[in-house]
Design a protein around this motif. Sequence first.
Motif, PDB file in Angstrom:
ATOM      1  N   LEU A   1      -6.254 -15.901  -8.243  1.00 37.00           N
ATOM      2  CA  LEU A   1      -5.587 -15.244  -7.119  1.00 37.00           C
ATOM      3  C   LEU A   1      -6.295 -15.489  -5.791  1.00 37.00           C
ATOM      4  N   ALA A   2      -7.221 -16.426  -5.752  1.00 36.81           N
ATOM      5  CA  ALA A   2      -7.988 -16.685  -4.527  1.00 36.81           C
ATOM      6  C   ALA A   2      -7.053 -16.994  -3.359  1.00 36.81           C
ATOM      7  N   GLY A   3      -7.139 -16.184  -2.310  1.00 33.46           N
ATOM      8  CA  GLY A   3      -6.302 -16.375  -1.133  1.00 33.46           C
ATOM      9  C   GLY A   3      -4.924 -15.756  -1.246  1.00 33.46           C
ATOM     10  N   ALA A   4      -4.621 -15.085  -2.360  1.00 30.64           N
ATOM     11  CA  ALA A   4      -3.292 -14.510  -2.589  1.00 30.64           C
ATOM     12  C   ALA A   4      -3.133 -13.172  -1.872  1.00 30.64           C
ATOM     13  N   GLN A   5      -1.869 -12.791  -1.700  1.00 27.17           N
ATOM     14  CA  GLN A   5      -1.537 -11.514  -1.084  1.00 27.17           C
ATOM     15  C   GLN A   5      -0.453 -10.817  -1.902  1.00 27.17           C
ATOM     16  N   LEU A   6      -0.677  -9.536  -2.198  1.00 29.75           N
ATOM     17  CA  LEU A   6       0.308  -8.717  -2.886  1.00 29.75           C
ATOM     18  C   LEU A   6       1.201  -8.065  -1.838  1.00 29.75           C
ATOM     19  N   ASP A   7       2.502  -8.163  -2.036  1.00 26.20           N
ATOM     20  CA  ASP A   7       3.460  -7.578  -1.111  1.00 26.20           C
ATOM     21  C   ASP A   7       4.463  -6.759  -1.918  1.00 26.20           C
ATOM     22  N   TYR A   8       5.130  -5.838  -1.248  1.00 21.37           N
ATOM     23  CA  TYR A   8       6.225  -5.104  -1.870  1.00 21.37           C
ATOM     24  C   TYR A   8       7.471  -5.394  -1.060  1.00 21.37           C
ATOM     25  N   LYS A   9       8.490  -5.907  -1.717  1.00 24.70           N
ATOM     26  CA  LYS A   9       9.724  -6.295  -1.042  1.00 24.70           C
ATOM     27  C   LYS A   9      10.839  -5.331  -1.433  1.00 24.70           C
ATOM     28  N   ASP A  10      11.550  -4.860  -0.437  1.00 25.31           N
ATOM     29  CA  ASP A  10      12.682  -3.966  -0.649  1.00 25.31           C
ATOM     30  C   ASP A  10      13.892  -4.643  -0.016  1.00 25.31           C
ATOM     31  N   GLU A  11      14.655  -5.350  -0.859  1.00 22.50           N
ATOM     32  CA  GLU A  11      15.766  -6.158  -0.381  1.00 22.50           C
ATOM     33  C   GLU A  11      17.075  -5.692  -1.003  1.00 22.50           C
TER      34      GLU A  11
ATOM     35  N   ILE B   1      18.976  -7.173  -3.010  1.00 25.07           N
ATOM     36  CA  ILE B   1      19.084  -7.521  -4.428  1.00 25.07           C
ATOM     37  C   ILE B   1      18.117  -6.737  -5.313  1.00 25.07           C
ATOM     38  N   GLY B   2      17.198  -6.007  -4.716  1.00 25.42           N
ATOM     39  CA  GLY B   2      16.273  -5.201  -5.495  1.00 25.42           C
ATOM     40  C   GLY B   2      14.924  -5.034  -4.813  1.00 25.42           C
ATOM     41  N   SER B   3      14.098  -4.197  -5.398  1.00 23.66           N
ATOM     42  CA  SER B   3      12.763  -3.923  -4.891  1.00 23.66           C
ATOM     43  C   SER B   3      11.751  -4.370  -5.933  1.00 23.66           C
ATOM     44  N   TYR B   4      10.642  -4.966  -5.469  1.00 23.42           N
ATOM     45  CA  TYR B   4       9.680  -5.496  -6.427  1.00 23.42           C
ATOM     46  C   TYR B   4       8.365  -5.851  -5.731  1.00 23.42           C
ATOM     47  N   PHE B   5       7.286  -5.886  -6.538  1.00 27.70           N
ATOM     48  CA  PHE B   5       6.017  -6.404  -6.057  1.00 27.70           C
ATOM     49  C   PHE B   5       6.069  -7.921  -6.190  1.00 27.70           C
ATOM     50  N   ALA B   6       5.560  -8.604  -5.184  1.00 25.86           N
ATOM     51  CA  ALA B   6       5.529 -10.068  -5.196  1.00 25.86           C
ATOM     52  C   ALA B   6       4.135 -10.530  -4.809  1.00 25.86           C
TER      53      ALA B   6
ATOM     54  N   CYS C   1      12.123 -15.516 -11.677  1.00 29.50           N
ATOM     55  CA  CYS C   1      11.910 -14.083 -11.479  1.00 29.50           C
ATOM     56  C   CYS C   1      10.654 -13.798 -10.670  1.00 29.50           C
ATOM     57  N   GLY C   2       9.779 -14.785 -10.487  1.00 27.26           N
ATOM     58  CA  GLY C   2       8.600 -14.615  -9.657  1.00 27.26           C
ATOM     59  C   GLY C   2       7.415 -13.950 -10.326  1.00 27.26           C
ATOM     60  N   THR C   3       7.518 -13.660 -11.626  1.00 31.76           N
ATOM     61  CA  THR C   3       6.396 -13.013 -12.306  1.00 31.76           C
ATOM     62  C   THR C   3       5.550 -14.006 -13.102  1.00 31.76           C
ATOM     63  N   SER C   4       5.967 -15.241 -13.145  1.00 37.95           N
ATOM     64  CA  SER C   4       5.262 -16.264 -13.902  1.00 37.95           C
ATOM     65  C   SER C   4       5.024 -17.471 -12.987  1.00 37.95           C
TER      66      SER C   4
ATOM     67  N   ALA D   1       0.830  -1.207   0.000  1.00 37.49           N
ATOM     68  CA  ALA D   1       0.000   0.000   0.000  1.00 37.49           C
ATOM     69  C   ALA D   1       0.866   1.259   0.000  1.00 37.49           C
ATOM     70  N   ARG D   2       1.911   1.274   0.811  1.00 32.52           N
ATOM     71  CA  ARG D   2       2.814   2.431   0.860  1.00 32.52           C
ATOM     72  C   ARG D   2       3.492   2.663  -0.489  1.00 32.52           C
ATOM     73  N   ARG D   3       3.962   1.583  -1.117  1.00 30.62           N
ATOM     74  CA  ARG D   3       4.658   1.712  -2.400  1.00 30.62           C
ATOM     75  C   ARG D   3       3.707   2.169  -3.500  1.00 30.62           C
ATOM     76  N   ILE D   4       2.492   1.622  -3.521  1.00 30.21           N
ATOM     77  CA  ILE D   4       1.501   2.035  -4.516  1.00 30.21           C
ATOM     78  C   ILE D   4       1.199   3.524  -4.347  1.00 30.21           C
TER      79      ILE D   4
END
Length: 118
Positions: free
Chosen positions: A82-92, A94-99, A111-114, A18-21
């Motif tokens: 996406l039933a039961g899924a959760q969107l997260d934003y990771k700032d690590e 090695i990089g920052s990304y939505f997961a 890569c976690g996008t597929s 939410a903060r990143r969005i």
Amino acid sequence: MPDAGIQEARFSFTESAARRIAKLRQDEAKGDGLMMRVAVLGGGCSGFQYQFDFDDAVNDDDHVFERDGVKVVVDDVSLDLLAGAQLDYKDELIGSYFAVENPNATSSCGCGTSFAIG
């Protein structure tokens, strides 16, 4: 459209997401009127892939999820995957990304996008 209690159980997003969005929205021309659209499309190296875009419209088949003043929109077909899924934003380091933490995915690419459902 299902009631809010059912929607909350089907998809959610973290405070970090939410903060990143909210931050990304500030950089866009329409800013406050935008919502993050999360969709699942056919393709990618595992069969399905996640797509993240900003949108200013809610379609008839959309479900709107809200947290801390931020809205995420998911269409009916994508929500089934996406039933039961959760969107997260990771700032690590090695990089920052939505997961997407998707309990329906039986495998995913590096890569976690597929992902695959089997």
